[in-house]
Write a protein that holds these residues in place. Sequence first.
Motif, short mmCIF file in Angstrom:
data_model
loop_
_atom_site.label_atom_id
_atom_site.label_comp_id
_atom_site.label_asym_id
_atom_site.label_seq_id
_atom_site.Cartn_x
_atom_site.Cartn_y
_atom_site.Cartn_z
N ALA A 1 -65.72 96.89 -63.65
CA ALA A 1 -67.09 97.37 -63.51
C ALA A 1 -67.83 97.30 -64.84
O ALA A 1 -69.04 97.03 -64.86
N CYS A 2 -67.13 97.52 -65.95
CA CYS A 2 -67.76 97.42 -67.26
C CYS A 2 -68.20 95.99 -67.56
O CYS A 2 -69.24 95.77 -68.19
N GLN B 1 -73.67 94.54 -55.72
CA GLN B 1 -73.23 95.00 -57.03
C GLN B 1 -72.15 96.08 -56.93
O GLN B 1 -71.45 96.34 -57.91
N ARG C 1 -70.95 104.33 -60.49
CA ARG C 1 -70.03 103.30 -60.01
C ARG C 1 -68.59 103.64 -60.39
O ARG C 1 -67.66 103.47 -59.60
N TYR C 2 -68.39 104.13 -61.63
CA TYR C 2 -67.05 104.50 -62.06
C TYR C 2 -66.52 105.67 -61.23
O TYR C 2 -65.33 105.70 -60.88
N THR D 1 -71.47 95.34 -66.11
CA THR D 1 -72.56 95.97 -66.86
C THR D 1 -73.16 95.01 -67.87
O THR D 1 -74.39 94.86 -67.96
N ASP E 1 -74.38 103.55 -64.36
CA ASP E 1 -73.09 102.96 -64.00
C ASP E 1 -71.98 104.00 -63.91
O ASP E 1 -70.91 103.72 -63.36
N TRP F 1 -67.72 104.85 -69.15
CA TRP F 1 -69.00 104.85 -69.86
C TRP F 1 -68.81 104.43 -71.32
O TRP F 1 -69.64 103.69 -71.87
N ALA G 1 -67.86 100.64 -71.60
CA ALA G 1 -68.98 99.79 -71.19
C ALA G 1 -69.85 99.39 -72.37
O ALA G 1 -70.52 98.35 -72.33
#
Length: 271
Positions: free
Chosen positions: A92-93, A46, A133-134, A96, A130, A169, A172
């Motif tokens: 990455a979003c 992931q 991750r960002y 999610t 998350d 964030w 997302a």
Amino acid sequence: MTTIAPSQPARTALDLAPHPTLRDTVDQTLAMAWRAVKKMQRNFEQMFDVTIQPLLFTAMFAYIFGGAVAGDVDSYLPVIIPGLIGQTILTACVATGVQLREDMDKGVFDRFKSLPIARIAPLAGPALADMLRYFIATVLTFGVGIAMGYRPDALGLVAAIVLAVFAGWSIAWIFTWFGTVGRSAQGVQGISLMVMFPLTFLSNAFVPTDTMPTWLRTFADINPVSHVISAIRDLATDGQVTTDVAWAVLGCAAVVAIFLPLSVRSYSRKM
């Protein structure tokens, strides 16, 4: 003669507070965030989109397009590094929303439904996790850029990282909403990519908008992703807080105000 005290009746869900308090909601959200972090540890695949992708894309885009767009790689780095941060965060979003839909399809959220927890906790927890991750994606992209010759402003770099994580964030929640309304993980991914690619490539992420046709330049200039990328550029490269920074923060706040309630409402209806 021994006296036996009467046993206390077991508490049931009906005995619990019908609405979790703010403190309960925060604790439950943090618990869900910790669950998401542990899930990342067990499934390191992931993390590929925020670890391997920044390394490959930064090197490829800089060396392939640097000469054609800016004349040389060094002149292109202040343009491409913030642009790649925007692209990586959007990617990455997307993950999610897809992972949320996968958990819902596997019945994980059916278990959450039976628990007396705040409805927002199963959504806000992974969104909070998350942010890690960002942060990794942003730091790695800036790190590769610095190794290639990019020289950002020190204080501005810290502010740019904070803005990038906040933007990730916020955005997302759009893809979280897709995850709650989609019928399958594949469908959520398809819808998300249809949104992500225009927002990324029809922006100022990779090239200046000056050379675009008028109609396309107009869209790119009002694209919220363009404002976020311009804000990161202004902060990291020049250390300046410009109007783009204000527009980026305002736009992210508007996205949260719209899509967070939509996500919770859709999730509550599905559950």
